[in-house]
Motif scaffolding. Structure first.
Motif, PDB file in Angstrom:
ATOM      1  N   GLN A   1     -11.370  -0.376   0.353  1.00  0.00           N
ATOM      2  CA  GLN A   1     -10.294   0.110  -0.512  1.00  0.00           C
ATOM      3  C   GLN A   1      -9.418   1.120   0.223  1.00  0.00           C
ATOM      4  O   GLN A   1      -8.195   1.100   0.118  1.00  0.00           O
ATOM      5  CB  GLN A   1     -10.867   0.740  -1.779  1.00  0.00           C
ATOM      6  CG  GLN A   1     -11.410  -0.271  -2.765  1.00  0.00           C
ATOM      7  CD  GLN A   1     -12.087   0.401  -3.953  1.00  0.00           C
ATOM      8  OE1 GLN A   1     -12.465   1.572  -3.886  1.00  0.00           O
ATOM      9  NE2 GLN A   1     -12.239  -0.346  -5.037  1.00  0.00           N
ATOM     10  N   LEU A   2     -10.053   1.991   0.994  1.00  0.00           N
ATOM     11  CA  LEU A   2      -9.305   2.982   1.782  1.00  0.00           C
ATOM     12  C   LEU A   2      -8.395   2.314   2.811  1.00  0.00           C
ATOM     13  O   LEU A   2      -7.324   2.813   3.124  1.00  0.00           O
ATOM     14  CB  LEU A   2     -10.280   3.893   2.533  1.00  0.00           C
ATOM     15  CG  LEU A   2     -10.632   5.219   1.898  1.00  0.00           C
ATOM     16  CD1 LEU A   2     -11.668   5.943   2.749  1.00  0.00           C
ATOM     17  CD2 LEU A   2      -9.417   6.075   1.691  1.00  0.00           C
ATOM     18  N   SER A   3      -8.859   1.206   3.353  1.00  0.00           N
ATOM     19  CA  SER A   3      -8.109   0.557   4.430  1.00  0.00           C
ATOM     20  C   SER A   3      -7.015  -0.371   3.912  1.00  0.00           C
ATOM     21  O   SER A   3      -6.244  -0.910   4.710  1.00  0.00           O
ATOM     22  CB  SER A   3      -9.061  -0.210   5.342  1.00  0.00           C
ATOM     23  OG  SER A   3      -9.623  -1.307   4.651  1.00  0.00           O
ATOM     24  N   LEU A   4      -6.905  -0.559   2.609  1.00  0.00           N
ATOM     25  CA  LEU A   4      -5.894  -1.475   2.076  1.00  0.00           C
ATOM     26  C   LEU A   4      -4.466  -1.026   2.367  1.00  0.00           C
ATOM     27  O   LEU A   4      -3.626  -1.844   2.715  1.00  0.00           O
ATOM     28  CB  LEU A   4      -6.089  -1.682   0.575  1.00  0.00           C
ATOM     29  CG  LEU A   4      -7.197  -2.654   0.194  1.00  0.00           C
ATOM     30  CD1 LEU A   4      -7.275  -2.793  -1.321  1.00  0.00           C
ATOM     31  CD2 LEU A   4      -7.006  -4.006   0.839  1.00  0.00           C
ATOM     32  N   SER A   5      -4.171   0.248   2.226  1.00  0.00           N
ATOM     33  CA  SER A   5      -2.808   0.715   2.498  1.00  0.00           C
ATOM     34  C   SER A   5      -2.389   0.446   3.938  1.00  0.00           C
ATOM     35  O   SER A   5      -1.306  -0.108   4.164  1.00  0.00           O
ATOM     36  CB  SER A   5      -2.684   2.204   2.179  1.00  0.00           C
ATOM     37  OG  SER A   5      -2.800   2.395   0.802  1.00  0.00           O
ATOM     38  N   PRO A   6      -3.225   0.795   4.923  1.00  0.00           N
ATOM     39  CA  PRO A   6      -2.828   0.459   6.293  1.00  0.00           C
ATOM     40  C   PRO A   6      -2.705  -1.048   6.522  1.00  0.00           C
ATOM     41  O   PRO A   6      -1.841  -1.497   7.282  1.00  0.00           O
ATOM     42  CB  PRO A   6      -3.958   1.043   7.153  1.00  0.00           C
ATOM     43  CG  PRO A   6      -4.578   2.095   6.320  1.00  0.00           C
ATOM     44  CD  PRO A   6      -4.410   1.646   4.898  1.00  0.00           C
ATOM     45  N   VAL A   7      -3.518  -1.837   5.831  1.00  0.00           N
ATOM     46  CA  VAL A   7      -3.433  -3.290   6.001  1.00  0.00           C
ATOM     47  C   VAL A   7      -2.130  -3.818   5.409  1.00  0.00           C
ATOM     48  O   VAL A   7      -1.483  -4.689   5.995  1.00  0.00           O
ATOM     49  CB  VAL A   7      -4.674  -3.983   5.381  1.00  0.00           C
ATOM     50  CG1 VAL A   7      -4.487  -5.482   5.313  1.00  0.00           C
ATOM     51  CG2 VAL A   7      -5.921  -3.638   6.189  1.00  0.00           C
ATOM     52  N   PHE A   8      -1.699  -3.287   4.267  1.00  0.00           N
ATOM     53  CA  PHE A   8      -0.398  -3.667   3.718  1.00  0.00           C
ATOM     54  C   PHE A   8       0.721  -3.247   4.666  1.00  0.00           C
ATOM     55  O   PHE A   8       1.703  -3.965   4.831  1.00  0.00           O
ATOM     56  CB  PHE A   8      -0.184  -3.067   2.329  1.00  0.00           C
ATOM     57  CG  PHE A   8      -0.872  -3.814   1.236  1.00  0.00           C
ATOM     58  CD1 PHE A   8      -0.624  -5.158   1.020  1.00  0.00           C
ATOM     59  CD2 PHE A   8      -1.794  -3.177   0.422  1.00  0.00           C
ATOM     60  CE1 PHE A   8      -1.261  -5.860   0.002  1.00  0.00           C
ATOM     61  CE2 PHE A   8      -2.436  -3.871  -0.598  1.00  0.00           C
ATOM     62  CZ  PHE A   8      -2.176  -5.211  -0.800  1.00  0.00           C
ATOM     63  N   MET A   9       0.569  -2.089   5.270  1.00  0.00           N
ATOM     64  CA  MET A   9       1.545  -1.641   6.249  1.00  0.00           C
ATOM     65  C   MET A   9       1.607  -2.620   7.415  1.00  0.00           C
ATOM     66  O   MET A   9       2.700  -2.953   7.900  1.00  0.00           O
ATOM     67  CB  MET A   9       1.188  -0.239   6.746  1.00  0.00           C
ATOM     68  CG  MET A   9       2.229   0.372   7.652  1.00  0.00           C
ATOM     69  SD  MET A   9       1.839   2.103   7.930  1.00  0.00           S
ATOM     70  CE  MET A   9       2.022   2.213   9.680  1.00  0.00           C
ATOM     71  N   LEU A  10       0.462  -3.111   7.858  1.00  0.00           N
ATOM     72  CA  LEU A  10       0.430  -4.101   8.940  1.00  0.00           C
ATOM     73  C   LEU A  10       1.189  -5.374   8.561  1.00  0.00           C
ATOM     74  O   LEU A  10       1.894  -5.950   9.392  1.00  0.00           O
ATOM     75  CB  LEU A  10      -1.014  -4.462   9.297  1.00  0.00           C
ATOM     76  CG  LEU A  10      -1.738  -3.490  10.211  1.00  0.00           C
ATOM     77  CD1 LEU A  10      -3.206  -3.884  10.341  1.00  0.00           C
ATOM     78  CD2 LEU A  10      -1.077  -3.453  11.579  1.00  0.00           C
ATOM     79  N   ALA A  11       1.039  -5.799   7.319  1.00  0.00           N
ATOM     80  CA  ALA A  11       1.763  -6.986   6.859  1.00  0.00           C
ATOM     81  C   ALA A  11       3.268  -6.754   6.927  1.00  0.00           C
ATOM     82  O   ALA A  11       4.028  -7.629   7.372  1.00  0.00           O
ATOM     83  CB  ALA A  11       1.333  -7.354   5.447  1.00  0.00           C
ATOM     84  N   GLY A  12       3.694  -5.575   6.517  1.00  0.00           N
ATOM     85  CA  GLY A  12       5.111  -5.236   6.589  1.00  0.00           C
ATOM     86  C   GLY A  12       5.610  -5.167   8.025  1.00  0.00           C
ATOM     87  O   GLY A  12       6.700  -5.655   8.340  1.00  0.00           O
ATOM     88  N   ILE A  13       4.822  -4.575   8.886  1.00  0.00           N
ATOM     89  CA  ILE A  13       5.202  -4.498  10.307  1.00  0.00           C
ATOM     90  C   ILE A  13       5.316  -5.909  10.884  1.00  0.00           C
ATOM     91  O   ILE A  13       6.234  -6.203  11.654  1.00  0.00           O
ATOM     92  CB  ILE A  13       4.190  -3.647  11.104  1.00  0.00           C
ATOM     93  CG1 ILE A  13       4.255  -2.180  10.671  1.00  0.00           C
ATOM     94  CG2 ILE A  13       4.457  -3.762  12.606  1.00  0.00           C
ATOM     95  CD1 ILE A  13       3.151  -1.314  11.251  1.00  0.00           C
ATOM     96  N   GLY A  14       4.394  -6.776  10.491  1.00  0.00           N
ATOM     97  CA  GLY A  14       4.454  -8.163  10.968  1.00  0.00           C
ATOM     98  C   GLY A  14       5.751  -8.840  10.566  1.00  0.00           C
ATOM     99  O   GLY A  14       6.373  -9.552  11.370  1.00  0.00           O
TER     100      GLY A  14
END
Length: 153
Positions: A15-28
């Motif tokens: 759950q903590l890592s979801l925000s950075p993972v969404f950020m990764l999707a945006g960066i992609g």
């Protein structure tokens, strides 16, 4: 096994890592747009390089001007790509560190926070470089006045 973390602990870390993972999707998505722009700039530069030796006069001057602009755009796009990719790598490190810290009970919250802030700063810088490149591209997209054939009174 004493070393194995509880499922709830892993779930909280996910759950903590979801925000950075969404950020990764945006960066992609941003990287996709930037790389497509780079491909178009390179294609245009190659086309102009082929026309350059055969051109003369004002047409030659326009080709040289546009080639210089394309070269500048490639440099800015490259900077945007490097910044965004570096941001993505730092974000991946944040996600990995969140799990490592939880698994080995490290207290590295400050380190994770600093890396995340750096990732955000690099992303912002990459987006600013992208904006600069878009502004540069507008210089070359204006239609020349002599081609507009405005109505004569």
């Amino acid at each position: 096994m004493a070393f194995s973390p509880a499922v709830t602990t892993i779930a909280q870390t996910i759950q903590l890592s979801l925000s950075p993972v969404f950020m990764l999707a945006g960066i992609g998505a941003v990287l996709n747009v930037i790389s497509q722009r780079l491909a178009r700039v390179v294609d245009r530069a190659r086309a102009l390089e082929a026309l350059h030796p055969r051109s003369t006069g004002p047409e030659h001057d326009r080709h040289v001007w546009e080639l210089r602009l394309l070269d500048q755009r490639m440099s800015v796009i490259n900077a945007a790509l490097v910044l965004c990719v570096t941001s993505a790598v730092a974000t991946c490190c944040v996600v990995a560190l969140l799990f490592i810290a939880e698994l080995v009970h490290l207290r590295i919250g400050n380190v994770v926070a600093v890396i995340f802030v750096l990732a955000m700063a690099m992303l912002v810088a990459g987006l600013i470089a992208f904006l600069i490149e878009v502004r540069l591209s507008l210089r070359a997209t204006h239609v020349r006045v002599e081609l507009l054939e405005k109505e004569r009174a």
